[in-house]
Design a protein around this motif. Structure first.
Motif, PDB file in Angstrom:
ATOM      1  N   PHE A 295       4.006   5.601  -5.696  1.00  0.00           N
ATOM      2  CA  PHE A 295       3.935   5.608  -7.157  1.00  0.00           C
ATOM      3  C   PHE A 295       2.959   6.678  -7.634  1.00  0.00           C
ATOM      4  O   PHE A 295       3.220   7.390  -8.605  1.00  0.00           O
ATOM      5  CB  PHE A 295       3.514   4.229  -7.675  1.00  0.00           C
ATOM      6  N   ARG A 296       1.850   6.822  -6.943  1.00  0.00           N
ATOM      7  CA  ARG A 296       0.866   7.854  -7.306  1.00  0.00           C
ATOM      8  C   ARG A 296       1.439   9.250  -7.112  1.00  0.00           C
ATOM      9  O   ARG A 296       1.144  10.165  -7.887  1.00  0.00           O
ATOM     10  CB  ARG A 296      -0.408   7.662  -6.488  1.00  0.00           C
ATOM     11  N   VAL A 297       2.254   9.427  -6.075  1.00  0.00           N
ATOM     12  CA  VAL A 297       2.914  10.728  -5.862  1.00  0.00           C
ATOM     13  C   VAL A 297       3.833  11.036  -7.044  1.00  0.00           C
ATOM     14  O   VAL A 297       3.838  12.159  -7.548  1.00  0.00           O
ATOM     15  CB  VAL A 297       3.688  10.747  -4.521  1.00  0.00           C
ATOM     16  N   TYR A 298       4.599  10.036  -7.480  1.00  0.00           N
ATOM     17  CA  TYR A 298       5.435  10.240  -8.677  1.00  0.00           C
ATOM     18  C   TYR A 298       4.561  10.630  -9.875  1.00  0.00           C
ATOM     19  O   TYR A 298       4.931  11.504 -10.657  1.00  0.00           O
ATOM     20  CB  TYR A 298       6.250   8.984  -9.010  1.00  0.00           C
ATOM     21  N   GLY A 299       3.425   9.992 -10.019  1.00  0.00           N
ATOM     22  CA  GLY A 299       2.511  10.320 -11.117  1.00  0.00           C
ATOM     23  C   GLY A 299       2.067  11.772 -11.064  1.00  0.00           C
ATOM     24  O   GLY A 299       2.033  12.466 -12.087  1.00  0.00           O
ATOM     25  N   ILE A 300       1.738  12.249  -9.879  1.00  0.00           N
ATOM     26  CA  ILE A 300       1.316  13.643  -9.711  1.00  0.00           C
ATOM     27  C   ILE A 300       2.471  14.589 -10.032  1.00  0.00           C
ATOM     28  O   ILE A 300       2.297  15.600 -10.718  1.00  0.00           O
ATOM     29  CB  ILE A 300       0.790  13.870  -8.275  1.00  0.00           C
ATOM     30  N   ILE A 301       3.646  14.245  -9.555  1.00  0.00           N
ATOM     31  CA  ILE A 301       4.816  15.101  -9.816  1.00  0.00           C
ATOM     32  C   ILE A 301       5.085  15.189 -11.312  1.00  0.00           C
ATOM     33  O   ILE A 301       5.281  16.279 -11.862  1.00  0.00           O
ATOM     34  CB  ILE A 301       6.054  14.586  -9.063  1.00  0.00           C
ATOM     35  N   TYR A 302       5.078  14.039 -11.992  1.00  0.00           N
ATOM     36  CA  TYR A 302       5.353  14.047 -13.437  1.00  0.00           C
ATOM     37  C   TYR A 302       4.265  14.786 -14.209  1.00  0.00           C
ATOM     38  O   TYR A 302       4.562  15.528 -15.139  1.00  0.00           O
ATOM     39  CB  TYR A 302       5.515  12.626 -13.972  1.00  0.00           C
ATOM     40  N   SER A 303       3.010  14.596 -13.836  1.00  0.00           N
ATOM     41  CA  SER A 303       1.934  15.205 -14.618  1.00  0.00           C
ATOM     42  C   SER A 303       1.734  16.683 -14.309  1.00  0.00           C
ATOM     43  O   SER A 303       1.323  17.445 -15.179  1.00  0.00           O
ATOM     44  CB  SER A 303       0.621  14.452 -14.416  1.00  0.00           C
ATOM     45  N   SER A 304       2.029  17.110 -13.093  1.00  0.00           N
ATOM     46  CA  SER A 304       1.723  18.490 -12.708  1.00  0.00           C
ATOM     47  C   SER A 304       2.937  19.405 -12.559  1.00  0.00           C
ATOM     48  O   SER A 304       2.813  20.616 -12.717  1.00  0.00           O
ATOM     49  CB  SER A 304       0.952  18.494 -11.379  1.00  0.00           C
TER      50      SER A 304
ATOM     51  N   ARG B  14      -2.088  -2.908 -12.913  1.00  0.00           N
ATOM     52  CA  ARG B  14      -3.144  -1.889 -13.074  1.00  0.00           C
ATOM     53  C   ARG B  14      -2.726  -0.538 -12.500  1.00  0.00           C
ATOM     54  O   ARG B  14      -3.200   0.501 -12.933  1.00  0.00           O
ATOM     55  CB  ARG B  14      -4.448  -2.370 -12.451  1.00  0.00           C
ATOM     56  N   GLU B  15      -1.829  -0.545 -11.517  1.00  0.00           N
ATOM     57  CA  GLU B  15      -1.340   0.709 -10.934  1.00  0.00           C
ATOM     58  C   GLU B  15      -0.340   1.401 -11.870  1.00  0.00           C
ATOM     59  O   GLU B  15      -0.217   2.616 -11.869  1.00  0.00           O
ATOM     60  CB  GLU B  15      -0.652   0.443  -9.587  1.00  0.00           C
ATOM     61  N   ILE B  16       0.378   0.616 -12.642  1.00  0.00           N
ATOM     62  CA  ILE B  16       1.458   1.132 -13.473  1.00  0.00           C
ATOM     63  C   ILE B  16       0.940   1.756 -14.776  1.00  0.00           C
ATOM     64  O   ILE B  16       1.579   2.634 -15.341  1.00  0.00           O
ATOM     65  CB  ILE B  16       2.472   0.000 -13.758  1.00  0.00           C
ATOM     66  N   GLU B  17      -0.202   1.338 -15.220  1.00  0.00           N
ATOM     67  CA  GLU B  17      -0.733   1.765 -16.526  1.00  0.00           C
ATOM     68  C   GLU B  17      -0.688   3.271 -16.784  1.00  0.00           C
ATOM     69  O   GLU B  17      -0.290   3.683 -17.871  1.00  0.00           O
ATOM     70  CB  GLU B  17      -2.148   1.230 -16.725  1.00  0.00           C
ATOM     71  N   PRO B  18      -1.065   4.132 -15.821  1.00  0.00           N
ATOM     72  CA  PRO B  18      -1.049   5.574 -16.123  1.00  0.00           C
ATOM     73  C   PRO B  18       0.334   6.127 -16.479  1.00  0.00           C
ATOM     74  O   PRO B  18       0.441   7.106 -17.206  1.00  0.00           O
ATOM     75  CB  PRO B  18      -1.570   6.229 -14.840  1.00  0.00           C
ATOM     76  N   LEU B  19       1.397   5.517 -15.983  1.00  0.00           N
ATOM     77  CA  LEU B  19       2.744   5.987 -16.292  1.00  0.00           C
ATOM     78  C   LEU B  19       3.515   4.983 -17.151  1.00  0.00           C
ATOM     79  O   LEU B  19       4.741   4.954 -17.151  1.00  0.00           O
ATOM     80  CB  LEU B  19       3.529   6.244 -14.993  1.00  0.00           C
TER      81      LEU B  19
ATOM     82  N   PHE C 289      13.012   0.133 -10.145  1.00  0.00           N
ATOM     83  CA  PHE C 289      13.858  -1.063 -10.050  1.00  0.00           C
ATOM     84  C   PHE C 289      13.504  -1.840  -8.784  1.00  0.00           C
ATOM     85  O   PHE C 289      13.345  -3.052  -8.813  1.00  0.00           O
ATOM     86  CB  PHE C 289      15.340  -0.684 -10.021  1.00  0.00           C
ATOM     87  N   PHE C 290      13.389  -1.135  -7.670  1.00  0.00           N
ATOM     88  CA  PHE C 290      13.070  -1.781  -6.396  1.00  0.00           C
ATOM     89  C   PHE C 290      11.689  -2.425  -6.445  1.00  0.00           C
ATOM     90  O   PHE C 290      11.518  -3.581  -6.043  1.00  0.00           O
ATOM     91  CB  PHE C 290      13.146  -0.751  -5.257  1.00  0.00           C
ATOM     92  N   CYS C 291      10.709  -1.684  -6.949  1.00  0.00           N
ATOM     93  CA  CYS C 291       9.340  -2.215  -7.033  1.00  0.00           C
ATOM     94  C   CYS C 291       9.262  -3.414  -7.961  1.00  0.00           C
ATOM     95  O   CYS C 291       8.535  -4.376  -7.683  1.00  0.00           O
ATOM     96  CB  CYS C 291       8.375  -1.129  -7.503  1.00  0.00           C
ATOM     97  N   THR C 292      10.011  -3.388  -9.051  1.00  0.00           N
ATOM     98  CA  THR C 292      10.017  -4.503  -9.992  1.00  0.00           C
ATOM     99  C   THR C 292      10.683  -5.718  -9.369  1.00  0.00           C
ATOM    100  O   THR C 292      10.186  -6.840  -9.480  1.00  0.00           O
ATOM    101  CB  THR C 292      10.729  -4.100 -11.295  1.00  0.00           C
ATOM    102  N   GLU C 293      11.787  -5.492  -8.683  1.00  0.00           N
ATOM    103  CA  GLU C 293      12.526  -6.594  -8.041  1.00  0.00           C
ATOM    104  C   GLU C 293      11.649  -7.348  -7.051  1.00  0.00           C
ATOM    105  O   GLU C 293      11.656  -8.567  -6.986  1.00  0.00           O
ATOM    106  CB  GLU C 293      13.766  -6.046  -7.331  1.00  0.00           C
ATOM    107  N   PHE C 294      10.858  -6.618  -6.275  1.00  0.00           N
ATOM    108  CA  PHE C 294      10.076  -7.234  -5.217  1.00  0.00           C
ATOM    109  C   PHE C 294       8.583  -7.344  -5.526  1.00  0.00           C
ATOM    110  O   PHE C 294       7.800  -7.721  -4.653  1.00  0.00           O
ATOM    111  CB  PHE C 294      10.306  -6.491  -3.894  1.00  0.00           C
TER     112      PHE C 294
ATOM    113  N   GLN D 236       0.830  -1.209   0.000  1.00  0.00           N
ATOM    114  CA  GLN D 236       0.000   0.000   0.000  1.00  0.00           C
ATOM    115  C   GLN D 236       0.865   1.260   0.000  1.00  0.00           C
ATOM    116  O   GLN D 236       0.592   2.215  -0.735  1.00  0.00           O
ATOM    117  CB  GLN D 236      -0.908  -0.009   1.228  1.00  0.00           C
ATOM    118  N   ILE D 237       1.916   1.275   0.778  1.00  0.00           N
ATOM    119  CA  ILE D 237       2.819   2.431   0.827  1.00  0.00           C
ATOM    120  C   ILE D 237       3.459   2.670  -0.538  1.00  0.00           C
ATOM    121  O   ILE D 237       3.504   3.800  -1.032  1.00  0.00           O
ATOM    122  CB  ILE D 237       3.894   2.237   1.912  1.00  0.00           C
ATOM    123  N   PHE D 238       3.935   1.601  -1.176  1.00  0.00           N
ATOM    124  CA  PHE D 238       4.595   1.767  -2.472  1.00  0.00           C
ATOM    125  C   PHE D 238       3.607   2.169  -3.563  1.00  0.00           C
ATOM    126  O   PHE D 238       3.963   2.932  -4.461  1.00  0.00           O
ATOM    127  CB  PHE D 238       5.377   0.509  -2.841  1.00  0.00           C
ATOM    128  N   ARG D 239       2.366   1.694  -3.509  1.00  0.00           N
ATOM    129  CA  ARG D 239       1.356   2.148  -4.475  1.00  0.00           C
ATOM    130  C   ARG D 239       1.109   3.641  -4.313  1.00  0.00           C
ATOM    131  O   ARG D 239       0.992   4.372  -5.297  1.00  0.00           O
ATOM    132  CB  ARG D 239       0.059   1.366  -4.303  1.00  0.00           C
TER     133      ARG D 239
END
Length: 97
Positions: free
Chosen positions: A28-37, A71-76, A60-65, A22-25
């Motif tokens: 990831f959404r924070v990164y999405g907001i930063i990139y989009s805004s 479905r969370e990754i699709e927007p980015l 890399f870390f999220c992919t490794e583990f 949940q924390i990593f999801r």
């Protein structure tokens, strides 16, 4: 040490794994907001390379583990696909001797 044993026991529970996911999801959404805004602003300040590097390491870390469901990754996906490709290539054994 008892505290260390207790910590290890807690870290291996399904509840802890779910909490980490949940924390990593959310991160990831924070990164999405930063990139989009805010990417244009960060680029103007010369900070875009730093953002890109932290995002790459995060992915890399999220992919490794396996911390992010597809479905969370699709927007980015446009950003994630090349990073994942680099990650998977780095995991392949080197063919040069």
């Amino acid at each position: 040490d008892d505290d260390e044993a207790e910590a290890l026991r807690v870290f291996q529970t399904p509840a802890f794994a779910a909490l980490c996911g949940q924390i990593f999801r959310r991160l990831f959404r924070v990164y999405g907001i930063i990139y989009s805004s805010f990417f244009g602003t960060l680029e103007a300040l010369g900070m875009a390379p730093h953002l890109n590097t932290t995002f790459k390491h995060f992915m890399f870390f999220c992919t490794e583990f396996g911390l992010l469901p597809e479905r969370e990754i699709e927007p980015l996906e446009v950003l994630v696909k090349p990073i994942r490709k680099k990650y998977y290539l780095s995991k392949q054994p080197s063919s040069s001797k």
